[in-house]
Scaffold this active site. Structure first.
Site, PDB file in Angstrom:
ATOM      1  CG  PHE A 149     -92.725  62.180 -15.822  1.00 20.52           C
ATOM      2  CD1 PHE A 149     -93.604  61.490 -16.656  1.00 20.52           C
ATOM      3  CD2 PHE A 149     -91.509  62.577 -16.358  1.00 20.52           C
ATOM      4  CE1 PHE A 149     -93.268  61.208 -17.975  1.00 20.52           C
ATOM      5  CE2 PHE A 149     -91.165  62.300 -17.669  1.00 20.52           C
ATOM      6  CZ  PHE A 149     -92.052  61.609 -18.478  1.00 20.52           C
ATOM      7  CE  LYS A 173     -88.451  65.970  -5.528  1.00 19.09           C
ATOM      8  NZ  LYS A 173     -89.105  66.154  -6.852  1.00 19.09           N
ATOM      9  CD  GLU A 176     -90.629  68.688 -10.446  1.00 22.74           C
ATOM     10  OE1 GLU A 176     -90.432  67.625  -9.842  1.00 22.74           O
ATOM     11  OE2 GLU A 176     -89.785  69.241 -11.166  1.00 22.74           O
ATOM     12  CB  SER A 226     -82.909  62.360 -16.682  1.00 23.42           C
ATOM     13  OG  SER A 226     -82.698  63.410 -15.770  1.00 23.42           O
ATOM     14  CB  CYS A 281     -86.220  53.639 -17.638  1.00 24.98           C
ATOM     15  SG  CYS A 281     -86.666  52.256 -16.595  1.00 24.98           S
ATOM     16  CD  GLU A 383     -84.237  58.275 -21.379  1.00 26.81           C
ATOM     17  OE1 GLU A 383     -83.784  59.222 -20.713  1.00 26.81           O
ATOM     18  OE2 GLU A 383     -84.758  57.272 -20.866  1.00 26.81           O
TER      19      GLU A 383
HETATM   20  P1  NAD Z   1     -85.836  63.949 -13.977  1.00 30.57           P
HETATM   21  O1  NAD Z   1     -84.425  63.546 -13.834  1.00 30.57           O
HETATM   22  O2  NAD Z   1     -86.145  65.216 -14.676  1.00 30.57           O
HETATM   23  O3  NAD Z   1     -86.533  64.070 -12.519  1.00 30.57           O
HETATM   24  C1  NAD Z   1     -86.460  63.032 -11.576  1.00 30.57           C
HETATM   25  C2  NAD Z   1     -86.554  63.622 -10.176  1.00 30.57           C
HETATM   26  O4  NAD Z   1     -85.434  64.476  -9.959  1.00 30.57           O
HETATM   27  C3  NAD Z   1     -87.793  64.470  -9.937  1.00 30.57           C
HETATM   28  O5  NAD Z   1     -88.270  64.221  -8.648  1.00 30.57           O
HETATM   29  C4  NAD Z   1     -87.283  65.901 -10.078  1.00 30.57           C
HETATM   30  O6  NAD Z   1     -87.987  66.808  -9.271  1.00 30.57           O
HETATM   31  C5  NAD Z   1     -85.844  65.799  -9.625  1.00 30.57           C
HETATM   32  N1  NAD Z   1     -84.945  66.701 -10.344  1.00 30.57           N
HETATM   33  C6  NAD Z   1     -85.034  67.118 -11.636  1.00 30.57           C
HETATM   34  N2  NAD Z   1     -83.994  67.911 -11.953  1.00 30.57           N
HETATM   35  C7  NAD Z   1     -83.233  68.005 -10.843  1.00 30.57           C
HETATM   36  C8  NAD Z   1     -82.017  68.683 -10.547  1.00 30.57           C
HETATM   37  N3  NAD Z   1     -81.389  69.417 -11.451  1.00 30.57           N
HETATM   38  N4  NAD Z   1     -81.512  68.565  -9.307  1.00 30.57           N
HETATM   39  C9  NAD Z   1     -82.125  67.802  -8.377  1.00 30.57           C
HETATM   40  N5  NAD Z   1     -83.288  67.147  -8.598  1.00 30.57           N
HETATM   41  C10 NAD Z   1     -83.832  67.234  -9.822  1.00 30.57           C
HETATM   42  O7  NAD Z   1     -86.599  62.712 -14.650  1.00 30.57           O
HETATM   43  P2  NAD Z   1     -88.098  62.652 -15.175  1.00 30.57           P
HETATM   44  O8  NAD Z   1     -88.215  63.472 -16.416  1.00 30.57           O
HETATM   45  O9  NAD Z   1     -89.062  62.891 -14.081  1.00 30.57           O
HETATM   46  O10 NAD Z   1     -88.221  61.093 -15.542  1.00 30.57           O
HETATM   47  C11 NAD Z   1     -87.815  60.545 -16.765  1.00 30.57           C
HETATM   48  C12 NAD Z   1     -86.415  59.975 -16.687  1.00 30.57           C
HETATM   49  O11 NAD Z   1     -86.346  58.978 -15.670  1.00 30.57           O
HETATM   50  C13 NAD Z   1     -86.003  59.266 -17.968  1.00 30.57           C
HETATM   51  O12 NAD Z   1     -84.662  59.589 -18.256  1.00 30.57           O
HETATM   52  C14 NAD Z   1     -86.146  57.794 -17.631  1.00 30.57           C
HETATM   53  O13 NAD Z   1     -85.339  56.919 -18.403  1.00 30.57           O
HETATM   54  C15 NAD Z   1     -85.732  57.800 -16.203  1.00 30.57           C
HETATM   55  N6  NAD Z   1     -86.228  56.613 -15.501  1.00 30.57           N
HETATM   56  C16 NAD Z   1     -85.303  55.658 -15.174  1.00 30.57           C
HETATM   57  C17 NAD Z   1     -85.723  54.492 -14.551  1.00 30.57           C
HETATM   58  C18 NAD Z   1     -84.718  53.438 -14.179  1.00 30.57           C
HETATM   59  O14 NAD Z   1     -85.045  52.608 -13.341  1.00 30.57           O
HETATM   60  N7  NAD Z   1     -83.527  53.442 -14.753  1.00 30.57           N
HETATM   61  C19 NAD Z   1     -87.084  54.310 -14.248  1.00 30.57           C
HETATM   62  C20 NAD Z   1     -87.997  55.311 -14.576  1.00 30.57           C
HETATM   63  C21 NAD Z   1     -87.538  56.465 -15.214  1.00 30.57           C
END
Ligand code: NAD
Length: 493
Positions: A149, A173, A176, A226, A281, A383
């Site tokens: 997000f 994708k 959401e 994450s 991140c 985090e």
């Molecule tokens: P998230 O892991 O909750 O979601 C990321 C994506 O995965 C979304 O599209 C979501 O729909 C999907 N998703 C969520 N849970 C899932 C599951 N159990 N199975 C399959 N798909 C699933 O992350 P978020 O809250 O949207 O974003 C924040 C996180 O992203 C933080 O941890 C941040 O550090 C990380 N991030 C990392 C970078 C990087 O380059 N390292 C960059 C931006 C954000």
């Protein structure tokens, strides 16, 4: 309510009968759209459309593919304000932060415009007598991107522009929680002339992701989110024979040496910790002070944090910092601060319970500084992803590096100092993939790979830059020999 359609085979539509998830305006808590949560049938249709489009798209000359992205870049610039306002509205970040998001995304389009050069291979004449060798880079097929997000424009743009100019077709994708920016991004690419089916958009959560991870036609998965999900994506995707690059979460350390230029370091630290409300991140979420640095820095830093105005980002009068993404995330951030205080840390600036006029239901936490954090505290390990700066105090640079290196993550790390020796020691020894010297957020831009280490990255080839090109292509090495009597005769003489 704003529409939240999918885009499959060149057709926009809102799928019937699927469950939905609310999309909020975090500034007010109001629901602005309902995001349809795609099921296997929807995702299969998107993969099929991408697969159908692949034969023609992959044979389209790279310069023609790039031309579409030149037009796309122009359209992004023309629609820059509209995109920024939308990011700000569905994410909650300030307009100036949204500009950074769109700008960084646009740079990835600019990089992708270099496709004809990026896709050049190597050649060596006379590998053996009259035997020549060449490498060519060919596309993989259908690739997929799953995004978080926090950067609704930049992160999708890390993926599909490069994947497409390399000749692949794609299914995106997005999160959401912020699906609307992706809708606008793809509308603009359609306007730029992208042929039907080359890029497809589905929405959803776990079911849609699992369908992509296990689909036999999908060749590669790019993921950002994450760490637990990144690990799962990597394990499941590779088990199903796919190439996977999965960026995870982070906990980034900024070492402040006593000889640092304090005013400049404090300004950079405040931006690193509180910019985008800490939802980055590459946020500088822990300051490790060395020796006298804590006492030199903390009074002014605390004053600066207290002066940060939190507020609505969906109105003209912009604040310094916006809301967090959801009520649940706000509550988690607050409970981590509570936990730190309960475990003995000292809250110097407290953003819990901040109120914003006219927005009682917005998801706000103000800038927070927690001093005397110890490594065994939960707040030091998890985090936080909010506007919270932990401060850990050390006596020596060695101790600071050792503390930073204890982290399970390895995204970013930075040092503020005027000593070349300290900077050299730090950049050589710190275990993180992106390192800053007097730079608080050393996030890499389009030309360089985004090189997270350890729990911040699962895979081999990173996102962006030349590694991005390698990820989205497969190399073929061709060895050729041509027989001809005249030449043979020359050789025999
Ligand atoms: P998230 O892991 O909750 O979601 C990321 C994506 O995965 C979304 O599209 C979501 O729909 C999907 N998703 C969520 N849970 C899932 C599951 N159990 N199975 C399959 N798909 C699933 O992350 P978020 O809250 O949207 O974003 C924040 C996180 O992203 C933080 O941890 C941040 O550090 C990380 N991030 C990392 C970078 C990087 O380059 N390292 C960059 C931006 C954000």
């Amino acid at each position: 309510m704003e529409p939240c359609p999918v885009f499959i085979g060149g057709r926009w539509f809102t799928p019937d009968g699927l469950p939905t998830s609310p999309v909020h305006n975090p500034s007010t808590g109001e629901v602005i759209a309902e995001c349809p949560l795609g099921d296997a049938a929807l995702v299969n249709a998107a993969v099929q459309a991408a697969s159908d489009a692949f034969p023609v798209w992959s044979e389209t000359p790279p310069i023609e593919r790039a031309r579409i992205f030149f037009r796309y870049r122009q359209l992004i610039e023309t629609n820059f304000d509209k995109l920024c306002k939308l990011v700000s509205r569905e994410h909650g970040k300030t307009l100036s932060e949204a500009r950074g998001d769109v700008y960084r995304g646009m740079e990835n389009v600019e990089y992708a415009c270099g496709a004809p050069t990026l896709l050049m291979g190597d050649t060596l004449e006379n590998l053996a007598r009259r035997v020549d060798c060449e490498t060519v880079l060919q596309p993989l097929g259908v690739c997929a991107g799953i995004t978080p997000f926090n950067f609704p424009v930049m992160v999708p743009m890390w993926m599909f522009p490069l994947a497409l100019v390399c000749g692949n077709t794609f299914v995106l994708k997005p999160s959401e929680k912020v699906p609307l920016s992706a809708v606008l991004l793809i509308e603009l690419l359609q306007e730029a002339g992208l042929p039907e089916g080359v890029l497809n958009l589905v929405h959803g959560g776990r079911e849609s992701v699992d369908t992509l991870l296990t689909h036999p036609t999908v060749r590669a998965i790019s993921f950002v989110g994450s760490s637990p999900v990144a690990k799962y994506i990597h394990e499941t995707g590779t088990k199903h024979g796919k190439r996977v690059q999965a960026n995870g979460g982070a906990k980034n350390y900024i070492v402040i040496m006593p000889d640092a230029d304090m005013p400049k370091s404090i300004e950079a630290l405040a931006t690193a910790a509180f910019g985008c409300a800490g939802e980055r991140c590459m946020a500088g979420s822990t300051a490790i002070t060395v020796g006298a640095a804590a006492d030199k820095m903390l009074p002014s830093l605390t004053e600066a944090a207290k002066a940060i105005r939190v507020g609505r980002t969906d109105i003209e009068q912009q604040p310094d910092m916006g809301a967090l993404i959801s009520a649940a995330h706000r509550d988690r951030v607050v409970s981590l601060i509570d936990g730190g205080a309960d475990q003995g840390a000292k809250v110097l600036c407290d953003g819990r319970g901040v109120k914003v006029d006219g927005a009682p239901n917005g998801f706000y936490v103000g800038a927070t500084i927690v001093d005397q954090v110890a490594s065994e505290m939960t707040i030091a390990q998890e985090e936080i992803f909010g506007p919270v700066l932990n401060v850990m105090r050390t006596d020596k640079l060695d101790e600071a590096i050792e503390l930073a290196n204890r982290s399970a993550y390895g995204n970013g790390a930075a040092i503020f100092t005027q000593s070349g020796h300290a900077a050299r020691e730090f950049k050589h020894r710190v275990k993180a993939g992106m390192v800053g010297v007097n730079v608080g957020v050393p996030a890499t831009v389009a030309m360089f790979p985004f090189t997270g280490w350890d729990a911040s990255f699962y895979g081999d080839l990173h996102i962006q830059g030349k590694e991005g090109v390698q990820f989205y292509t497969q190399q073929k090495v061709i060895t050729s020999r041509w027989f001809g009597s005249e030449v043979e005769d020359v050789w025999r003489k």
